[in-house]
Design a protein around this motif. Sequence first.
Motif, PDB file in Angstrom:
ATOM      1  N   TRP A  72       0.831  -1.204   0.000  1.00 57.42           N
ATOM      2  CA  TRP A  72       0.000   0.000   0.000  1.00 57.42           C
ATOM      3  C   TRP A  72       0.863   1.252   0.000  1.00 57.42           C
ATOM      4  O   TRP A  72       1.968   1.234   0.506  1.00 57.42           O
ATOM      5  CB  TRP A  72      -0.917   0.042   1.224  1.00 57.42           C
ATOM      6  CG  TRP A  72      -1.745  -1.185   1.392  1.00 57.42           C
ATOM      7  CD1 TRP A  72      -1.554  -2.150   2.336  1.00 57.42           C
ATOM      8  CD2 TRP A  72      -2.857  -1.591   0.622  1.00 57.42           C
ATOM      9  NE1 TRP A  72      -2.491  -3.139   2.190  1.00 57.42           N
ATOM     10  CE2 TRP A  72      -3.306  -2.820   1.143  1.00 57.42           C
ATOM     11  CE3 TRP A  72      -3.524  -1.045  -0.476  1.00 57.42           C
ATOM     12  CZ2 TRP A  72      -4.381  -3.512   0.615  1.00 57.42           C
ATOM     13  CZ3 TRP A  72      -4.600  -1.726  -1.003  1.00 57.42           C
ATOM     14  CH2 TRP A  72      -5.021  -2.942  -0.457  1.00 57.42           C
ATOM     15  N   THR A  77      -6.057   5.689  -1.259  1.00 58.81           N
ATOM     16  CA  THR A  77      -7.334   5.489  -0.584  1.00 58.81           C
ATOM     17  C   THR A  77      -8.049   4.292  -1.197  1.00 58.81           C
ATOM     18  O   THR A  77      -8.362   4.277  -2.378  1.00 58.81           O
ATOM     19  CB  THR A  77      -8.231   6.728  -0.698  1.00 58.81           C
ATOM     20  OG1 THR A  77      -8.295   7.096  -2.067  1.00 58.81           O
ATOM     21  CG2 THR A  77      -7.681   7.877   0.105  1.00 58.81           C
ATOM     22  N   THR A  82     -13.135   1.269   3.430  1.00 56.02           N
ATOM     23  CA  THR A  82     -12.957   2.383   4.351  1.00 56.02           C
ATOM     24  C   THR A  82     -13.363   1.933   5.748  1.00 56.02           C
ATOM     25  O   THR A  82     -14.261   1.109   5.905  1.00 56.02           O
ATOM     26  CB  THR A  82     -13.812   3.599   3.952  1.00 56.02           C
ATOM     27  OG1 THR A  82     -15.160   3.182   3.875  1.00 56.02           O
ATOM     28  CG2 THR A  82     -13.368   4.184   2.637  1.00 56.02           C
ATOM     29  N   HIS A  92      -5.273  -5.217   4.846  1.00 57.52           N
ATOM     30  CA  HIS A  92      -4.987  -4.103   5.753  1.00 57.52           C
ATOM     31  C   HIS A  92      -4.836  -4.653   7.164  1.00 57.52           C
ATOM     32  O   HIS A  92      -5.789  -4.742   7.909  1.00 57.52           O
ATOM     33  CB  HIS A  92      -6.134  -3.074   5.709  1.00 57.52           C
ATOM     34  CG  HIS A  92      -6.301  -2.444   4.371  1.00 57.52           C
ATOM     35  ND1 HIS A  92      -5.376  -1.596   3.829  1.00 57.52           N
ATOM     36  CD2 HIS A  92      -7.299  -2.547   3.461  1.00 57.52           C
ATOM     37  CE1 HIS A  92      -5.788  -1.192   2.637  1.00 57.52           C
ATOM     38  NE2 HIS A  92      -6.944  -1.764   2.385  1.00 57.52           N
ATOM     39  N   THR A  96      -8.003   0.302   8.247  1.00 57.67           N
ATOM     40  CA  THR A  96      -7.886   1.527   7.461  1.00 57.67           C
ATOM     41  C   THR A  96      -8.621   2.647   8.191  1.00 57.67           C
ATOM     42  O   THR A  96      -9.434   2.404   9.068  1.00 57.67           O
ATOM     43  CB  THR A  96      -8.512   1.370   6.069  1.00 57.67           C
ATOM     44  OG1 THR A  96      -9.885   1.023   6.250  1.00 57.67           O
ATOM     45  CG2 THR A  96      -7.809   0.330   5.239  1.00 57.67           C
ATOM     46  N   ARG A 101      -7.322   4.719   4.000  1.00 52.76           N
ATOM     47  CA  ARG A 101      -5.862   4.639   3.937  1.00 52.76           C
ATOM     48  C   ARG A 101      -5.369   3.584   4.918  1.00 52.76           C
ATOM     49  O   ARG A 101      -5.887   3.459   6.029  1.00 52.76           O
ATOM     50  CB  ARG A 101      -5.243   6.010   4.252  1.00 52.76           C
ATOM     51  CG  ARG A 101      -5.593   7.030   3.191  1.00 52.76           C
ATOM     52  CD  ARG A 101      -5.004   8.386   3.509  1.00 52.76           C
ATOM     53  NE  ARG A 101      -5.533   8.949   4.755  1.00 52.76           N
ATOM     54  CZ  ARG A 101      -5.308  10.196   5.142  1.00 52.76           C
ATOM     55  NH1 ARG A 101      -4.552  10.986   4.397  1.00 52.76           N
ATOM     56  NH2 ARG A 101      -5.805  10.644   6.262  1.00 52.76           N
ATOM     57  N   ASP A 102      -4.344   2.860   4.508  1.00 51.66           N
ATOM     58  CA  ASP A 102      -3.841   1.734   5.301  1.00 51.66           C
ATOM     59  C   ASP A 102      -3.122   2.240   6.549  1.00 51.66           C
ATOM     60  O   ASP A 102      -2.175   3.023   6.462  1.00 51.66           O
ATOM     61  CB  ASP A 102      -2.882   0.905   4.442  1.00 51.66           C
ATOM     62  CG  ASP A 102      -2.435  -0.345   5.169  1.00 51.66           C
ATOM     63  OD1 ASP A 102      -3.302  -1.183   5.471  1.00 51.66           O
ATOM     64  OD2 ASP A 102      -1.221  -0.472   5.436  1.00 51.66           O
ATOM     65  N   THR A 281      -7.490   2.971  14.716  1.00 47.62           N
ATOM     66  CA  THR A 281      -6.739   4.102  14.174  1.00 47.62           C
ATOM     67  C   THR A 281      -5.996   4.838  15.278  1.00 47.62           C
ATOM     68  O   THR A 281      -5.030   5.542  15.023  1.00 47.62           O
ATOM     69  CB  THR A 281      -7.656   5.101  13.450  1.00 47.62           C
ATOM     70  OG1 THR A 281      -8.699   5.499  14.356  1.00 47.62           O
ATOM     71  CG2 THR A 281      -8.274   4.519  12.210  1.00 47.62           C
TER      72      THR A 281
END
Lengths: 313, 314
Positions: A72, A77, A82, A92, A96, A101-102, A281
């Motif tokens: 990635w 994106t 997502t 992933h 993400t 985004r990874d 995240t």
Amino acid sequence: MKSSELTGNEREAVAGEIDPFEAALRLGDVKGRSPWEDAWHRLLKNRAAVTAAIIMGVMILVVVIGPWVISWDMDYTDWDHTNSPPSLANGHWFGTDAVGRDILVRTLEGGRISLLVGFVATIVSLLIGVSYGAIAGYYGGVTDRVMMRLVDIIYALPFMFFVILLMVVFGRNIVLIFVAIGAVNWLDMARIVRGQTLSLKRMEFVEAARACGVENRDIIRRHIVPNLLGVVMVYVTLTIPQVILVESFLSFLGLGVQEPMSSWGALVSDGAQDMESAPWTLVFPAVFLTVTLYCFNYIGDGLRDALDPKDRL
Amino acid sequence: MTLDQGLVRQLTRRLLGVVPTLLLLITVVFFLVRVAPGGPFDTEKALPPEIQANLEAKYHLDEPLLQQYFRYLGQILVLDFGPSFQYKDWTVNELIAQGFPVSLTIGGVAMLLGFVFGVGIGVGAALRQNSAADFTTMGFAMLGVSIPNFVVAPVLILLFAVYAGWLPAGGWDWSWRSAVLPVVTLALPVIAYIARLMRGSMIEVLHSNFIRTARAKGLPERQVILRHALKPALLPVISYMGPATAALITGSVVVERIFSIPGLGSYFVQGALNRDYTLVMGVVLFYGVLIIALNVVVDLLYSILNPKIAYEEL
């Protein structure tokens, strides 16, 4: 052993002309251990520090090599996935973010910036602090008093405010981050280096150099600074995590590195906003950041215990 | 300790030394904020030039910089920080008077917790040096020093506000419930730091001769620790607490932002971003004065706790 096989020194020793200890010294039979070797052995015995150093080594390798290996891109994106939780199936591993985004590659890229800032800003503070402290300590007298009084005054100023102010005034740019953080972080270094220089300059080898007519500038460069290495090394390992922390703090406030670049602080800040819906995240960058700071602190502690002459009882 | 002449002389000298520090602080910040591109009255839509001129005249921004600088110095002498540019109808004095009690409460309680628990844990670990309990607590203490507060705060919110629902996730209404999470976030690293400091200095003190003497005299261990060892071992903690207290009670930018608390910390970043010159100057000066004042207090405490350091030498 026949006496003909003995060297001159040993013969003297056997004959009782000089003591055996001195003879051994002259021969080089007794291998003297340098203070550095002593420190190295002490450091290796400190399990926490060694473990921390190994983890840190792995961390640096992963952060540097990782982004090249992972398929990635940090700003690619993936609209099909997502807000995906960590998953092996879609590739992933760390999940993400809201725009797909990874997180893994972003965490590693962020780590590159965070570590880079940590090292470069520390070097800036090292250069300023060591030269300032060595000059003040070596020249002494009025020079020393004026220079250290200035440090005292600057010491009483609110630092974080200055860094924030500098970022606001001159805009967000990575070179400025290095300089701003480095420029406000050199005071401790200057104080420590000055203290050491004060005691170093009374040593015989400095006097010898002076007697030989070596210029002050060269004495500082060739004789004083190399002997400060131990103290400086300890201090550097303790400064790096501080600097990384300051940078991530700035990024958290939105004053650090700018998109598309990222750092651990910026990622934690993004993650904290989505933590209810997408805790991963927040968790991954936070863990990487914390582990790094944790390891550096342990390495610094270990180095201090190993190199601090005060502890050598 | 009586207030003898030496102490008075020492205090006077310290207070005189404060002047150049504050002057430097004022000067640097004054010119730094004005060097920044943009002004306090920049808006999306440019103001008509007459209004802009009127505004600048009202706040004396049309005068030459040096004149503004000396005008500001004059104001500071009578403790007037001037009007805020961004918060209309508010003076900076009023803003500080409103924000400081909040920051002081949160920071003060956090510092108190930090001191009590930090010293307790540190002494406990020092008395059981190199035991499993020592290693475990010091491992946690190192973690406390290493985890940034902007990581701790969201995690605490997630656990205690979002998942458990026991405490509010943010906001401030002077109730203890709204204070718990911010106070804990601020106190954790302080506890960890003081515990580490305390353990180190306690171990050093316990190895010194006067402790051996006290034990040799047959004093109970409790008395050896509390009466003889604790006082000298507190010295490094005291010197850490001076500047740390100043930082805590003027409000942590991060904690105030995460928990949306109307304290002093948030004013600073807002002020700097809005080019609210007077507000930035006011907050920085306020903080600077607090740091200096607390450092003087630390030095005095030092001479009380450690008679070996005569205050003449400070």
